[in-house]
Design a protein around this motif. Structure first.
Motif, PDB file in Angstrom:
ATOM      1  N   ARG A   1       0.821  -1.225   0.000  1.00 43.51           N
ATOM      2  CA  ARG A   1       0.000   0.000   0.000  1.00 43.51           C
ATOM      3  C   ARG A   1       0.850   1.268   0.000  1.00 43.51           C
ATOM      4  O   ARG A   1       0.450   2.294  -0.533  1.00 43.51           O
ATOM      5  CB  ARG A   1      -0.927   0.000   1.215  1.00 43.51           C
ATOM      6  CG  ARG A   1      -2.090  -0.965   1.117  1.00 43.51           C
ATOM      7  CD  ARG A   1      -3.020  -0.574  -0.007  1.00 43.51           C
ATOM      8  NE  ARG A   1      -4.236  -1.376  -0.028  1.00 43.51           N
ATOM      9  CZ  ARG A   1      -5.177  -1.271  -0.952  1.00 43.51           C
ATOM     10  NH1 ARG A   1      -5.033  -0.397  -1.941  1.00 43.51           N
ATOM     11  NH2 ARG A   1      -6.248  -2.023  -0.918  1.00 43.51           N
ATOM     12  N   ASP A   2       2.017   1.195   0.619  1.00 40.78           N
ATOM     13  CA  ASP A   2       2.905   2.349   0.652  1.00 40.78           C
ATOM     14  C   ASP A   2       3.529   2.541  -0.730  1.00 40.78           C
ATOM     15  O   ASP A   2       4.156   1.631  -1.269  1.00 40.78           O
ATOM     16  CB  ASP A   2       4.001   2.135   1.704  1.00 40.78           C
ATOM     17  CG  ASP A   2       4.964   3.297   1.764  1.00 40.78           C
ATOM     18  OD1 ASP A   2       4.585   4.342   2.311  1.00 40.78           O
ATOM     19  OD2 ASP A   2       6.093   3.155   1.236  1.00 40.78           O
ATOM     20  N   LYS A   3       3.359   3.723  -1.308  1.00 44.60           N
ATOM     21  CA  LYS A   3       3.808   3.957  -2.682  1.00 44.60           C
ATOM     22  C   LYS A   3       5.317   3.827  -2.842  1.00 44.60           C
ATOM     23  O   LYS A   3       5.805   3.331  -3.858  1.00 44.60           O
ATOM     24  CB  LYS A   3       3.338   5.333  -3.161  1.00 44.60           C
ATOM     25  CG  LYS A   3       1.834   5.400  -3.400  1.00 44.60           C
ATOM     26  CD  LYS A   3       1.421   6.707  -4.014  1.00 44.60           C
ATOM     27  CE  LYS A   3      -0.080   6.702  -4.317  1.00 44.60           C
ATOM     28  NZ  LYS A   3      -0.524   7.978  -4.918  1.00 44.60           N
ATOM     29  N   LYS A   4       6.067   4.272  -1.837  1.00 43.76           N
ATOM     30  CA  LYS A   4       7.520   4.164  -1.900  1.00 43.76           C
ATOM     31  C   LYS A   4       7.939   2.692  -1.889  1.00 43.76           C
ATOM     32  O   LYS A   4       8.795   2.267  -2.668  1.00 43.76           O
ATOM     33  CB  LYS A   4       8.153   4.909  -0.726  1.00 43.76           C
ATOM     34  CG  LYS A   4       9.675   4.898  -0.778  1.00 43.76           C
ATOM     35  CD  LYS A   4      10.269   5.662   0.393  1.00 43.76           C
ATOM     36  CE  LYS A   4      11.800   5.587   0.341  1.00 43.76           C
ATOM     37  NZ  LYS A   4      12.400   6.273   1.518  1.00 43.76           N
ATOM     38  N   ARG A   5       7.313   1.916  -1.018  1.00 43.12           N
ATOM     39  CA  ARG A   5       7.638   0.484  -0.937  1.00 43.12           C
ATOM     40  C   ARG A   5       7.226  -0.222  -2.234  1.00 43.12           C
ATOM     41  O   ARG A   5       7.944  -1.092  -2.730  1.00 43.12           O
ATOM     42  CB  ARG A   5       6.906  -0.125   0.255  1.00 43.12           C
ATOM     43  CG  ARG A   5       7.058  -1.641   0.380  1.00 43.12           C
ATOM     44  CD  ARG A   5       8.470  -2.040   0.800  1.00 43.12           C
ATOM     45  NE  ARG A   5       8.686  -3.468   0.656  1.00 43.12           N
ATOM     46  CZ  ARG A   5       8.204  -4.395   1.489  1.00 43.12           C
ATOM     47  NH1 ARG A   5       7.467  -4.028   2.538  1.00 43.12           N
ATOM     48  NH2 ARG A   5       8.472  -5.669   1.293  1.00 43.12           N
TER      49      ARG A   5
END
Length: 201
Positions: free
Chosen positions: A13-17
């Motif tokens: 869900r985290d865009k960076k991840r």
């Protein structure tokens, strides 16, 4: 079977991840030379970053690899994807009505298979086999014959999304507009269907 499916936002869900996982996937494709002859590499290559020829640059010229794909009626495919996306909470359908979604990603099949109006027949002919979802049993029978394997006794059906109600909710105008916007996809689908039907015994 060796899976080669790209990461997606439901898990990350985290865009960076998610971008980090995309880069890992993008930069470390499986080495086709190390795969045993009986291994099936399975994946979805619809993301423009991970097209088949980007992931495996010589894939269409590699005589040691048997390319297999299954195609589906373009409208049925879009309806199924919309229903699946809504059910799972995918970003690609977030905030979109069915009518809006059908106006997105025109000729999705052509883009995924890297087909143009000029090359779609030769591209499909380059595949070892192209099956039809709507003719699944016949497709598996023909694929089994080509591989010299016995036909499976019981065919499993997974990830089914009955989209009949969605189809019935569409107006004739919406259906015609979709067909007009996805002409190349329908040419590809019809060509694959004709090839399959020509081999029916």
């Amino acid at each position: 079977m060796k899976k080669d499916y790209s990461p997606h936002e439901i898990i990350f869900r985290d865009k960076k991840r998610l971008e980090e996982e995309f880069e890992k996937f993008e930069n470390f494709p499986p080495d086709l030379k190390t795969l045993k002859p009986w291994v099936i590499l399975a994946g979805h290559y619809h993301n423009s970053r991970f097209r088949l020829s980007k992931r495996f640059p010589d894939i269409y010229e590699n005589q040691k690899v048997k390319l297999i794909t299954f195609v589906r009626d373009p409208l049925a495919h879009h309806l199924s994807m919309y229903k699946f996306g809504k059910k799972k909470g995918h970003d690609f359908v977030k905030g979109l009505s069915l009518s809006d979604y059908l106006k997105k990603d025109s000729n999705f099949l052509a883009a995924t298979l890297e087909c143009t109006l000029e090359n779609y027949k030769s591209r499909i002919d380059g595949y070892f086999f192209a099956g039809i979802v709507e003719e699944y049993e016949e497709s598996l029978r023909q694929l089994s014959n080509k591989l010299g394997k016995a036909m499976v006794e019981k065919i499993p059906f997974e990830n089914q999304t009955n989209s009949n109600m969605l189809y019935e909710s569409l107006s004739e105008e919406e259906i015609n507009l979709f067909r007009e916007s996805n002409k190349l996809d329908y040419l590809i689908y019809t060509y694959c269907l004709t090839k399959l039907q020509s081999n029916v015994v």
